[in-house]
Design a protein around this motif. Sequence first.
Motif, short mmCIF file in Angstrom:
data_model
loop_
_atom_site.label_atom_id
_atom_site.label_comp_id
_atom_site.label_asym_id
_atom_site.label_seq_id
_atom_site.Cartn_x
_atom_site.Cartn_y
_atom_site.Cartn_z
N GLU A 85 11.57 -2.79 7.05
CA GLU A 85 11.25 -3.04 8.46
C GLU A 85 12.47 -3.52 9.23
O GLU A 85 12.68 -3.14 10.38
CB GLU A 85 10.13 -4.08 8.55
CG GLU A 85 8.78 -3.55 8.12
CD GLU A 85 7.70 -4.62 8.13
OE1 GLU A 85 8.02 -5.79 8.40
OE2 GLU A 85 6.54 -4.27 7.87
N ILE A 86 13.30 -4.34 8.58
CA ILE A 86 14.50 -4.84 9.25
C ILE A 86 15.46 -3.70 9.55
O ILE A 86 15.98 -3.58 10.67
CB ILE A 86 15.18 -5.93 8.39
CG1 ILE A 86 14.32 -7.19 8.36
CG2 ILE A 86 16.58 -6.25 8.90
CD1 ILE A 86 14.76 -8.23 7.37
N ILE A 87 15.69 -2.84 8.58
CA ILE A 87 16.63 -1.73 8.78
C ILE A 87 16.08 -0.72 9.77
O ILE A 87 16.82 -0.19 10.62
CB ILE A 87 16.98 -1.09 7.42
CG1 ILE A 87 17.79 -2.08 6.59
CG2 ILE A 87 17.76 0.22 7.61
CD1 ILE A 87 18.10 -1.63 5.20
N ALA A 88 14.79 -0.44 9.71
CA ALA A 88 14.19 0.48 10.68
C ALA A 88 14.27 -0.10 12.10
O ALA A 88 14.52 0.62 13.06
CB ALA A 88 12.75 0.78 10.30
N GLY A 89 14.05 -1.39 12.22
CA GLY A 89 14.17 -2.04 13.54
C GLY A 89 15.60 -1.99 14.06
O GLY A 89 15.82 -1.78 15.25
N LEU A 90 16.56 -2.15 13.17
CA LEU A 90 17.96 -2.04 13.56
C LEU A 90 18.28 -0.61 14.02
O LEU A 90 18.96 -0.41 15.03
CB LEU A 90 18.86 -2.43 12.39
CG LEU A 90 20.36 -2.44 12.65
CD1 LEU A 90 20.70 -3.51 13.67
CD2 LEU A 90 21.10 -2.69 11.36
N GLY A 91 17.74 0.38 13.30
CA GLY A 91 17.94 1.77 13.71
C GLY A 91 17.32 2.06 15.06
O GLY A 91 17.91 2.75 15.90
N ALA A 92 16.13 1.53 15.27
CA ALA A 92 15.46 1.73 16.57
C ALA A 92 16.25 1.06 17.69
O ALA A 92 16.39 1.62 18.78
CB ALA A 92 14.04 1.17 16.52
#
Length: 108
Positions: A64-71
């Motif tokens: 979730e942290i990495i996906a949020g960073l990508g978003a």
Amino acid sequence: MKKNWIGLVGILFIFLAFLTILKIGLDEGWIPEEAKIALGFVLGVSGLFAGYSLYKKDKKTIGEIIAGLGASFLYATFAYSSFSSKIQWSANTLLIAMITLSSIISFI
């Protein structure tokens, strides 16, 4: 972890050197506007896919942290595209891009 600490420090230094060279390139104008936008788009999409893959492998928090960073990279890239001097998206294009990205993220 105790055996590999020197390797981790080396990777950290290489990453920091890459970030320093990237910052110098951005500040000095060595990287054109189109390449900045392409870099942001690639980093954002890569972050979303990496986060989704980690989430599916039961590493939910880091995924979730990495996906949020990508978003956040994608949102920032869209905003930069709208306010860039060479590539000026209209306000409607920016709104549609952000709504589409939000919809895709919510669907996944």
